[in-house]
Design an enzyme around this catalytic site. Structure first.
Site, mmCIF file in Angstrom:
data_model
loop_
_atom_site.group_PDB
_atom_site.id
_atom_site.type_symbol
_atom_site.label_atom_id
_atom_site.label_comp_id
_atom_site.label_asym_id
_atom_site.label_seq_id
_atom_site.Cartn_x
_atom_site.Cartn_y
_atom_site.Cartn_z
ATOM 1 N N ARG A 1 17.419 15.568 -22.444
ATOM 2 C CA ARG A 1 18.076 16.876 -22.336
ATOM 3 C C ARG A 1 17.737 17.565 -21.009
ATOM 4 O O ARG A 1 18.287 18.631 -20.709
ATOM 5 C CB ARG A 1 17.639 17.798 -23.491
ATOM 6 C CG ARG A 1 18.090 17.347 -24.863
ATOM 7 C CD ARG A 1 17.551 18.259 -25.954
ATOM 8 N NE ARG A 1 18.385 19.401 -26.209
ATOM 9 C CZ ARG A 1 19.253 19.510 -27.219
ATOM 10 N NH1 ARG A 1 19.396 18.538 -28.087
ATOM 11 N NH2 ARG A 1 19.967 20.592 -27.374
ATOM 12 N N TYR B 1 20.202 18.897 -18.218
ATOM 13 C CA TYR B 1 20.853 20.183 -18.530
ATOM 14 C C TYR B 1 19.833 21.319 -18.481
ATOM 15 O O TYR B 1 20.031 22.308 -17.774
ATOM 16 C CB TYR B 1 21.479 20.065 -19.917
ATOM 17 C CG TYR B 1 22.261 21.277 -20.371
ATOM 18 C CD1 TYR B 1 23.529 21.560 -19.858
ATOM 19 C CD2 TYR B 1 21.755 22.133 -21.359
ATOM 20 C CE1 TYR B 1 24.257 22.661 -20.297
ATOM 21 C CE2 TYR B 1 22.473 23.227 -21.807
ATOM 22 C CZ TYR B 1 23.732 23.484 -21.281
ATOM 23 O OH TYR B 1 24.451 24.578 -21.728
ATOM 24 N N LYS C 1 19.749 24.062 -15.519
ATOM 25 C CA LYS C 1 20.019 25.480 -15.782
ATOM 26 C C LYS C 1 18.820 26.345 -15.380
ATOM 27 O O LYS C 1 18.993 27.482 -14.940
ATOM 28 C CB LYS C 1 20.336 25.680 -17.267
ATOM 29 C CG LYS C 1 21.689 25.128 -17.695
ATOM 30 C CD LYS C 1 22.830 26.027 -17.252
ATOM 31 C CE LYS C 1 24.163 25.549 -17.824
ATOM 32 N NZ LYS C 1 25.287 26.422 -17.464
ATOM 33 N N ASN D 1 23.989 29.055 -29.068
ATOM 34 C CA ASN D 1 25.104 28.258 -29.607
ATOM 35 C C ASN D 1 26.328 29.099 -29.955
ATOM 36 O O ASN D 1 26.256 29.983 -30.808
ATOM 37 C CB ASN D 1 24.665 27.507 -30.874
ATOM 38 C CG ASN D 1 23.578 26.502 -30.586
ATOM 39 O OD1 ASN D 1 22.486 26.883 -30.189
ATOM 40 N ND2 ASN D 1 23.874 25.227 -30.763
ATOM 41 N N GLY E 1 18.178 17.800 -41.249
ATOM 42 C CA GLY E 1 19.079 18.962 -41.209
ATOM 43 C C GLY E 1 18.345 20.273 -41.400
ATOM 44 O O GLY E 1 18.960 21.314 -41.657
ATOM 45 N N ASP F 1 15.270 17.272 -29.778
ATOM 46 C CA ASP F 1 16.183 18.213 -30.450
ATOM 47 C C ASP F 1 15.366 19.439 -30.895
ATOM 48 O O ASP F 1 14.435 19.308 -31.688
ATOM 49 C CB ASP F 1 16.782 17.506 -31.666
ATOM 50 C CG ASP F 1 18.040 18.175 -32.188
ATOM 51 O OD1 ASP F 1 19.128 17.615 -31.974
ATOM 52 O OD2 ASP F 1 17.933 19.249 -32.822
#
Ligand code: NAD
Ligand code: UDP
Length: 316
Positions: free
Chosen positions: A141, A144, A148, A173, A206, A272
């Site tokens: 990741r 990105y 940024k 998000n 999840g 993540d």
């Protein structure tokens, strides 16, 4: 009426921003290389004489006579920004340098679409702007996240060194119509899977959380931030503080689409983030009590209608 440049204007968020600026009576120059965006997203604006669309890659210099710049150009979905990670970093860093150079020459106000990813996998919750983040500099990741972060550095150095008027928003998000159907982000993935009756791909257990902002609320925040005086530079968090596990999101999408899709569990991608929720106190204080007004259920309903339309018209 101002002349406003929107880079990444043919993308998901950019197309909504162009629409808002045109509605407000401004002249808009939309610049995009169509890496993840498409002309279709702004096709409805093309007949308007105040709207101009230009194919251009922001990693190359641009000369244009504009009063304000919104710099949104950059793929935002993990699968897209990881597809060509070197180009992702170039877009963030060289793109920022080129747009800052243009702003300096034109003495234009410049807005940067930064991201909650600058906080990485955050160890404080909710995230406040003072938090410096927990970012892996060498992971998948990083192209990105670090791109940024470097863009933010450039914005603040141009501000200190060249007195440029900067507005840095850290976007959490965001979802809504005109997300790319194969974008790979969670909201578009789940809705497309549910509408097609395919398994819903839940990564990990999840239990990781995200806070989802409807695109209209976000764009309202952009406009208010750009309208602030010189004293407001950001960074300012823009997002909806309503926090959900990804599993809860999957269940909502299945319920709202009335789909027979079942959840399948897939491996969690590396790095993540486990949790993410914006503290928006600063935005509320500085942006005339800005706060999101569209609840997830309501925004999902609108987004489902959009994707359903794409499927039925064969455009997905
Ligand atoms: P998107 O992928 O739909 O839009 C990005 C646009 O930039 C696309 O139209 C793409 O073609 C264009 N682009 C990419 N590289 C370019 C280049 N080198 N030159 C010119 N154009 C280029 O993504 P989005 O969700 O609309 O995101 C817009 C901006 O907001 C991005 O900078 C993203 O990092 C930021 N952001 C978005 C979210 C979100 O949840 N949507 C969250 C945080 C930050
Ligand atoms: N995710 C998921 N299934 C998918 C796509 C994403 O479970 O089909 C998860 C992903 O692992 C992450 C969250 O949803 O925890 C948000 O992912 P997204 O790519 O939308 O954004 P980001 O990770 O950049 O916040």
């Amino acid at each position: 009426m101002k002349r406003i440049l929107v880079t990444g204007g043919a993308g998901f968020v950019g197309s909504h921003l162009c629409e808002r600026l045109i509605e407000a009576g401004h002249e808009v120059l939309c610049v995009d290389n169509y890496y993840t965006g498409s002309r279709r997203n702004v096709a409805h604006l093309l007949p308007n004489p105040n709207f101009e669309l230009m194919r251009h890659d922001v990693t190359f210099p641009l000369f244009a006579e504009v009063d304000e710049i919104y710099n949104l150009a950059c793929p935002a979905s993990p699968i897209h920004y990881q597809f060509d990670p070197v180009q992702t970093t170039k877009t963030s860093v060289h793109g920022a340098i080129n747009m800052l150079g243009l702003a300096k020459r034109r003495k234009a106000k410049i807005f940067q679409a930064s991201t909650s990813e600058v906080y990485g996998d955050p160890t404080i919750h909710p995230q406040v702007e003072e938090y410096w983040g927990n970012v892996n500099p060498i992971g998948i990741r990083s192209c990105y996240d670090e791109g940024k972060r470097c863009a933010e550095t450039l914005f603040f150095d141009y501000h200190r060194q060249h007195k440029l008027q900067i507005k840095v928003a850290r976007i959490f998000n965001t979802y809504g119509p005109r997300m790319h159907p194969n974008d790979g982000r969670v909201v578009s993935n789940f809705i497309m899977q549910a509408l097609r009756g395919e398994p819903i791909t839940l990564y990990g257990e999840g239990l990781q959380t995200r806070s989802f902002c409807y695109v209209d609320d976000l764009v309202e925040g952009f406009i208010r931030l750009m309208a602030t005086g010189d004293e407001v530079t950001g960074p300012i968090n823009l997002g909806n503080p309503g926090e959900f596990t990804i599993k809860a999101l999957a269940e909502m999408v299945v319920a709202q689409t009335g789909s027979a899709s079942k959840i399948t569990y897939q491996p969690l991608p590396s790095d993540d983030p486990k949790q993410r929720q914006p503290d928006i106190s600063k935005a509320r204080a500085l942006l005339d009590d800005w706060q999101p007004t569209i609840a997830l259920e309501q925004g999902l309903a609108r987004t489902i209608v959009y994707f359903d339309g794409l499927l039925k018209s064969g455009l997905a």
